[in-house]
Design an enzyme around this catalytic site. Structure first.
Site, short mmCIF file in Angstrom:
data_model
loop_
_atom_site.label_atom_id
_atom_site.label_comp_id
_atom_site.label_asym_id
_atom_site.label_seq_id
_atom_site.Cartn_x
_atom_site.Cartn_y
_atom_site.Cartn_z
N LYS A 175 -31.34 38.53 40.27
CA LYS A 175 -30.56 39.51 39.48
C LYS A 175 -31.42 39.87 38.28
O LYS A 175 -31.43 39.18 37.26
CB LYS A 175 -29.24 38.89 39.04
CG LYS A 175 -28.10 39.87 38.80
CD LYS A 175 -28.37 40.93 37.75
CE LYS A 175 -28.19 40.45 36.34
NZ LYS A 175 -28.61 41.47 35.33
N GLU A 248 -34.21 28.89 30.26
CA GLU A 248 -35.34 29.20 29.37
C GLU A 248 -34.81 30.21 28.36
O GLU A 248 -34.64 31.38 28.69
CB GLU A 248 -36.45 29.82 30.23
CG GLU A 248 -37.82 29.70 29.67
CD GLU A 248 -38.25 28.26 29.59
OE1 GLU A 248 -38.35 27.78 28.45
OE2 GLU A 248 -38.49 27.65 30.64
N CYS A 282 -40.79 35.18 24.64
CA CYS A 282 -40.00 34.04 24.10
C CYS A 282 -40.88 33.10 23.31
O CYS A 282 -40.49 32.63 22.25
CB CYS A 282 -39.19 33.32 25.16
SG CYS A 282 -39.76 33.49 26.83
N GLU A 379 -34.43 34.92 15.73
CA GLU A 379 -35.52 35.34 16.61
C GLU A 379 -35.60 36.87 16.54
O GLU A 379 -34.68 37.56 16.98
CB GLU A 379 -35.23 34.90 18.05
CG GLU A 379 -36.27 35.39 19.01
CD GLU A 379 -36.06 34.90 20.43
OE1 GLU A 379 -34.92 34.82 20.87
OE2 GLU A 379 -37.07 34.62 21.09
P1 ADP Z 1 -31.60 39.76 26.52
O1 ADP Z 1 -31.00 39.98 25.18
O2 ADP Z 1 -32.94 39.13 26.50
O3 ADP Z 1 -31.45 40.91 27.46
P2 ADP Z 1 -29.48 38.50 27.94
O4 ADP Z 1 -29.23 37.05 27.95
O5 ADP Z 1 -28.41 39.39 27.48
O6 ADP Z 1 -30.77 38.57 27.09
O7 ADP Z 1 -29.92 39.02 29.38
C1 ADP Z 1 -30.74 38.33 30.25
C2 ADP Z 1 -30.20 38.48 31.66
O8 ADP Z 1 -28.91 37.89 31.74
C3 ADP Z 1 -30.02 39.93 32.12
O9 ADP Z 1 -30.38 40.01 33.49
C4 ADP Z 1 -28.54 40.15 31.93
O10 ADP Z 1 -27.98 41.16 32.75
C5 ADP Z 1 -27.99 38.79 32.32
N1 ADP Z 1 -26.65 38.50 31.82
C6 ADP Z 1 -26.03 39.00 30.72
N2 ADP Z 1 -24.80 38.45 30.57
C7 ADP Z 1 -24.63 37.56 31.58
C8 ADP Z 1 -23.59 36.64 31.96
N3 ADP Z 1 -22.47 36.53 31.27
N4 ADP Z 1 -23.80 35.87 33.05
C9 ADP Z 1 -24.94 35.94 33.77
N5 ADP Z 1 -25.95 36.79 33.45
C10 ADP Z 1 -25.82 37.59 32.39
#
Ligand code: ADP
Length: 476
Positions: A175, A248, A282, A379
């Site tokens: 995903k 991570e 990161c 960050e």
């Molecule tokens: P960033 O701010 O680095 O985008 P996120 O943690 O929001 O960090 O996103 C990283 C990944 O996690 C993306 O693929 C995003 O779609 C996914 N994501 C966001 N919310 C959720 C959730 N509640 N459960 C699983 N995956 C999620």
């Protein structure tokens, strides 16, 4: 399955088939223009369920494939990535923004990590071999692994997740970030050409799709790279089935420059590790503590390097510095810089002309920053580096450790022995001496504190894709 042309049809892969999205299409923005660059299929929760069910089915046969066969398949996947290297690099630039040369390095990294995973062996530990019994500890695959990836290094992080999982005998559902799914979609098409249906799947969508996947009862492990907040949500969703997790998460890495450091030698290295991928990494160096004796001189050297950067579209050959990946991050980084300056910080760089469109921020060196500023405490994940002054090394170490994060840290010095002693006092998963942000396929990498759980890379990373099984044979 036929490989589509670079910008043709970005579809999901479910049960070995390319599929349109039941939720229509997602618009993918080129951060260098702010305009739509491509569209891709957007999955429904029902399609996530279909992908899990096909993966579960495929897992039975894939677990039985021999190690040699899986090694050979991974090498063929690496050949496939190599064959499409230029297309993948251009897609990374289009969706992520980094300069082409850096995107080419990302593709080379993807190939290197895939070949490394292909070459690895799963050990069998002999616990006892006596007249009475033989006890061995084996490693079995977990089953269905969900990989959820972010938008900063979309191709390489997908490879970090997928390849060790496949090597260990798991099936994977990817995903990717909804901002940068294109190169991962093509990567999964390349993988699909070498594996049976259901061994690799990809579903695209935002958080709700990630949540549906990571909390699905038939997913045995989630490997996630992204924000700490989302990592916590995934952990909550995983509790019901006690899923295995590798997380991570964020970092706020400090670097400390000792008084004896040769600043002519280290300035460029520090700049490159702090501003790698426009700071959207990161394990980038995010706070720099410099001894007062060299504070002004090193700050000026870093500002000179920052001012020499050519900020622009990653596809232009003159560009050395790309945009921030998305509007939200652009707004956040701009706000952090403005707030620090309001509170007394000085920007020694960042005045160069920028392209009119796109999410461009010039690399910004901030001095005289107060420790309590958000740009130091949080960050920043963007092209800004706060430089802080210290007098006493123990105070610098205490300030470096005074963070909820614990991903990486570094000491810069001409005296390796002294640097090593201070480095091990940093509370984080990786400590570097005279470098930073360097990750390698054979060196385990993982965060302490709110920066993560578990580790990736090396044997330790591979073993996180397995579950231990003790084989106890009675001889009497
Ligand atoms: P960033 O701010 O680095 O985008 P996120 O943690 O929001 O960090 O996103 C990283 C990944 O996690 C993306 O693929 C995003 O779609 C996914 N994501 C966001 N919310 C959720 C959730 N509640 N459960 C699983 N995956 C999620």
């Amino acid at each position: 399955m036929q490989q589509a042309n670079m910008l043709n049809e970005f579809k999901l892969i479910i049960g070995g088939q390319l599929c349109s999205g039941e939720q229509g299409e997602l618009e993918i923005i080129n951060p260098a223009t702010g305009l739509t660059a491509a569209r891709c299929a957007k999955a429904s929760v029902e399609q996530v369920n279909q992908a899990v069910s096909a993966a579960k089915q495929a897992s039975k046969a894939w677990q039985m494939v021999s190690h040699d066969e899986r090694k050979s398949i991974l090498n063929k996947i690496a050949d496939g990535i190599e064959k499409h290297a230029e297309m993948l690099a251009e897609l990374v630039v289009l969706e992520q923004g980094k300069p082409l040369a850096l995107a080419q390095m990302e593709v080379q990294g993807a190939i290197g990590w895939t070949r490394y995973a292909a070459a690895m062996d799963l050990p069998v530990e002999i616990i006892e071999d006596s007249e009475a019994k033989r006890i061995e500890r084996h490693r079995q695959p977990l089953g269905v692994v969900a990989s959820i990836t972010p938008w900063n290094w979309p191709l390489m992080i997908a490879v970090w997740h997928i390849m060790p999982a496949l090597r260990a005998g798991n099936v994977v559902i990817s995903k990717p970030s909804e901002y940068t799914p294109l190169s991962t979609l093509r990567l999964c098409e390349i993988i699909q050409q070498e594996v049976p249906a259901g061994v690799i799947s990809i579903v695209v969508g935002a958080g709700e799709i990630g949540e549906a996947l990571s909390s699905h009862p038939d997913v045995q492990k989630v490997v996630f790279t992204g924000s700490t907040r989302t990592g916590q949500r995934i952990m909550t969703g995983a509790a019901q089935q006690l899923k295995h997790l590798t997380l991570e998460l964020g970092g706020n890495d400090a670097g400390i420059v000792l008084p004896d450091a040769n600043i002519d030698e280290i300035a460029a290295k520090i700049f490159n590790t702090a501003f790698l991928n426009a700071g959207q990494t990161c394990a980038a160096l995010k706070r720099l503590y410099v001894h007062e004796s060299q504070y002004d001189a090193l700050s000026q050297k870093l500002a000179d390097i920052a001012n020499a950067q050519i900020v622009g579209d990653g596809m232009e050959s003159s560009t050395t510095f790309g945009p921030v990946q998305n509007q939200m991050q652009y707004n956040k980084v701009k706000a952090l810089i403005a707030e620090a300056i309001e509170q007394g910080a000085k920007a020694l760089s960042g005045q160069q002309q920028l392209p009119e469109q796109g999410y461009f921020i010039a690399p910004t060196i901030l001095t005289e920053v107060s420790e309590s500023c958000r740009v130091v405490q949080e960050e920043q994940f963007g092209p800004v580096l706060p430089i802080l002054k210290y007098t006493d090394i123990n105070d610098a170490i205490a300030r470096a450790n005074d963070s909820e994060f614990g991903l990486g840290g570094s000491i810069w010095s001409s005296d390796i022995k002294a640097a090593q002693v201070y480095a091990t006092q940093l509370q984080c998963g990786t400590v570097w001496v005279n470098t930073h942000a360097e990750v390698l396929p054979h060196a385990p990498f993982g965060g302490w504190k709110m920066s993560g759980l578990g580790a990736e890379f090396g044997l330790e990373g591979l073993l996180e894709n397995t579950i231990g099984q003790t084989l106890h044979i009675s001889k009497v």
